[in-house]
Design a protein around this motif. Structure first.
Motif, mmCIF file in Angstrom:
data_model
loop_
_atom_site.group_PDB
_atom_site.id
_atom_site.type_symbol
_atom_site.label_atom_id
_atom_site.label_comp_id
_atom_site.label_asym_id
_atom_site.label_seq_id
_atom_site.Cartn_x
_atom_site.Cartn_y
_atom_site.Cartn_z
ATOM 1 N N GLY A 25 9.505 4.301 4.629
ATOM 2 C CA GLY A 25 8.951 3.172 5.333
ATOM 3 C C GLY A 25 7.446 3.058 5.240
ATOM 4 N N ALA A 26 6.805 3.822 4.337
ATOM 5 C CA ALA A 26 5.350 3.758 4.201
ATOM 6 C C ALA A 26 4.966 2.448 3.524
ATOM 7 N N PRO A 27 3.939 1.760 4.015
ATOM 8 C CA PRO A 27 3.541 0.485 3.412
ATOM 9 C C PRO A 27 2.810 0.687 2.089
ATOM 10 N N LEU A 28 2.645 -0.406 1.381
ATOM 11 C CA LEU A 28 1.874 -0.392 0.147
ATOM 12 C C LEU A 28 0.414 -0.641 0.498
ATOM 13 N N TYR A 29 -0.464 0.313 0.151
ATOM 14 C CA TYR A 29 -1.886 0.202 0.470
ATOM 15 C C TYR A 29 -2.639 -0.354 -0.731
ATOM 16 N N VAL A 30 -3.549 -1.286 -0.470
ATOM 17 C CA VAL A 30 -4.343 -1.919 -1.511
ATOM 18 C C VAL A 30 -5.813 -1.612 -1.253
ATOM 19 N N VAL A 31 -6.491 -1.047 -2.255
ATOM 20 C CA VAL A 31 -7.889 -0.663 -2.109
ATOM 21 C C VAL A 31 -8.681 -1.260 -3.270
ATOM 22 N N GLU A 32 -9.822 -1.866 -2.965
ATOM 23 C CA GLU A 32 -10.695 -2.409 -4.006
ATOM 24 C C GLU A 32 -11.476 -1.262 -4.637
ATOM 25 N N SER A 33 -11.446 -1.185 -5.966
ATOM 26 C CA SER A 33 -12.123 -0.098 -6.672
ATOM 27 C C SER A 33 -12.694 -0.612 -7.983
ATOM 28 N N MET A 34 -13.670 0.119 -8.515
ATOM 29 C CA MET A 34 -14.390 -0.325 -9.706
ATOM 30 C C MET A 34 -13.605 -0.022 -10.973
#
Length: 490
Positions: A25-34
């Protein structure tokens, strides 16, 4: 997954999720990266998930909308396994189905193809979830990526790489036979066995103890000099414990200690076999936190078996406990095969000593485990079957994964059900321990082993190949024999 379902958070939240105890049940994490190609900002997605009957993994994927750069990676969020693993897969010419086998390669694993003198180090291909064909194709693509530039700068090297690539692609098309070796000191890699739970004629799995160098690479040793700190004064307090008749082997207290892995209680209950003359205590290093701890050791004789060395360690800093039982005395001239007919519930409570070299067979299930699969252990018949069930689920990952067809899922379910029925004793079954070094033991339920008609011991001559694998063919004791002979003459 749709973009509106993505959750924009910072890196710290991802780290907290990886450290959390939940698995589903862990969500999908979105992180801005270079982006490392164009320098613009792209998007990294992280998903913490659990591969059924395998490991907890962190899947990451990066995509740059500016230059189109994409990559993905698999990292293990769980613990490092107690021992390393090495998979040997024999690929025959024309066997194209073998390339569809799923492969989990951790970031610490090395892939080798001895026939090509080819090796993929851990840093070359990081953690990945792929197939045999996918790994070879990725290696070929990475080697050929800069060939055009290389031909201009170093034509000889480029020509040699072209020749090697032709051989590698021939292997990837099953035109030539080769050996695919996956060696992971962390024990978190995996090669699929499509025949599971039956043995795979093409796949060999070996588990091994890590070297100090491998421990340091995995981050176990904070101070490598601690690896050699095993010297110290020996204290030898006497053990005032009287031995009791052999018929008490398999008492409830001993089983409870083994089940709870309580090293102190295991030592106390093993005193029942024969009272040791002395218990030695010496300082050692904790295998978990590398702090100084205490190890107790004594030598005892188990009736109808042999002399053994019992070692128990406890760490007051982290609470780590470990117990080992090692064979004592000389190497037996013959191997030993132990056969037990399990008929009633008392047979499940029999004590079992399984050495590292012992193989396990259950003919009723067509189950055969090679020596070293489960390692050495002190347990009961019931505990051994439980360990087999857990080990098969761990080693043969993807047992119920999405990639497995329904027929294979049903095959696994049926085998698991049959394995569980062994403990319910719906019908008699047979347990066989085949030990080349005769260091295994199943306790009788009678005072005299000859009166136990359900238990049989059979000695056999080791073959040259077995002695070679054990390293016995290289042992030369002629000098020591001559020295002892001269002392006895004097």
């Amino acid at each position: 997954m749709d973009n509106e379902k993505d959750q924009d958070i910072d890196v710290g939240s991802v780290v907290e999720a990886v450290s959390a105890d939940h698995s589903f049940g862990a969500p999908l994490y979105v992180v801005e990266s270079m982006c490392m190609r164009c320098g613009e900002n792209g998007t990294s997605r992280f998903l913490l998930t659990l591969i059924p009957h395998f490991r907890k993994v962190l899947i990451s994927a990066f995509e740059c909308p500016h230059c189109g750069e994409r990559n993905n990676e698999v990292q293990f969020a769980g613990e490092i396994q107690p021992r390393g693993c090495c998979y040997h897969l024999e690929v025959l010419a024309g066997d194209e189905k073998i390339f569809d086998r799923q492969v989990v390669k951790s970031e610490s694993a090395t892939i080798k193809i001895p026939e090509l003198d080819f090796e993929i180090p851990p840093e070359a291909q990081r953690g990945s979830l792929s197939t045999v064909e996918g790994i070879l194709a990725r290696a070929a693509d990475e080697l050929s990526a800069l060939q055009e530039e290389r031909k201009k700068v170093d034509p000889k090297t480029a020509e040699a790489i072209d020749q090697f690539l032709s051989k590698l692609r021939a292997c990837a098309k099953a035109e030539t036979p080769f050996t695919f070796i996956l060696d992971d000191p962390a024990g978190n890699s995996f090669v699929e066995n499509p025949h599971a739970p039956s043995p795979d004629p093409s796949l060999t799995i070996k588990f091994y103890e890590r070297t100090p160098e491998q421990q340091a690479t995995l981050g176990y040793l904070a101070d490598p000099s601690q690896a050699g700190q095993s010297e110290g004064s020996l204290a030898a307090p006497s053990a005032e414990t009287a031995s009791v008749p052999h018929g008490t082997i398999g008492a409830t207290a001993g089983h409870r200690a083994i089940a709870q892995s309580n090293s102190t209680d295991i030592s106390d209950n093993l005193f029942r076999y024969s009272a040791p003359e002395e218990v030695m205590t010496f300082p050692s290093t904790c295998g978990a936190c590398m702090k100084q701890c205490e190890t107790r050791m004594f030598v005892t004789k188990i009736p109808y078996f042999q002399e053994v060395i019992v070692m128990a360690s406890t760490c007051e800093d982290c609470g780590y406990r470990n117990s080992e039982l090692k064979p004592g005395g000389a190497i037996p001239e013959k191997g030993k095969k132990i056969t037990l007919s399990v008929k009633d519930i008392t047979d499940l409570s029999r004590d079992v000593i399984k050495s590292d070299t012992a193989g396990v067979k259950i003919p009723e299930l067509d189950l055969e485990l090679a020596g070293g699969t489960l390692g050495g252990m002190v347990t009961t018949v019931e505990g051994l079957v439980t360990q087999i069930r857990e080990s098969l689920a761990r080693v043969h990952g993807f047992t119920f994964g999405d990639s497995l067809d329904e027929s294979k899922k049903n095959k696994w379910r049926e085998f698991g059900s049959r394995l569980t029925k062994l403990l319910s004793l719906e019908q008699p079954w047979t347990l066989i321990l085949d030990d080349e070094l005769a260091n295994s033991f199943i306790s009788p339920v009678t005072d005299d082993i000859k009166d136990d008609h359900q238990l049989t011991y059979e000695e056999f001559e080791r073959s040259w190949e077995q002695n070679e694998e054990l390293g016995l063919n290289d042992i030369d004791t002629s000098s020591a024999d001559a020295a002892y002979g001269s002392k006895e003459t004097n």
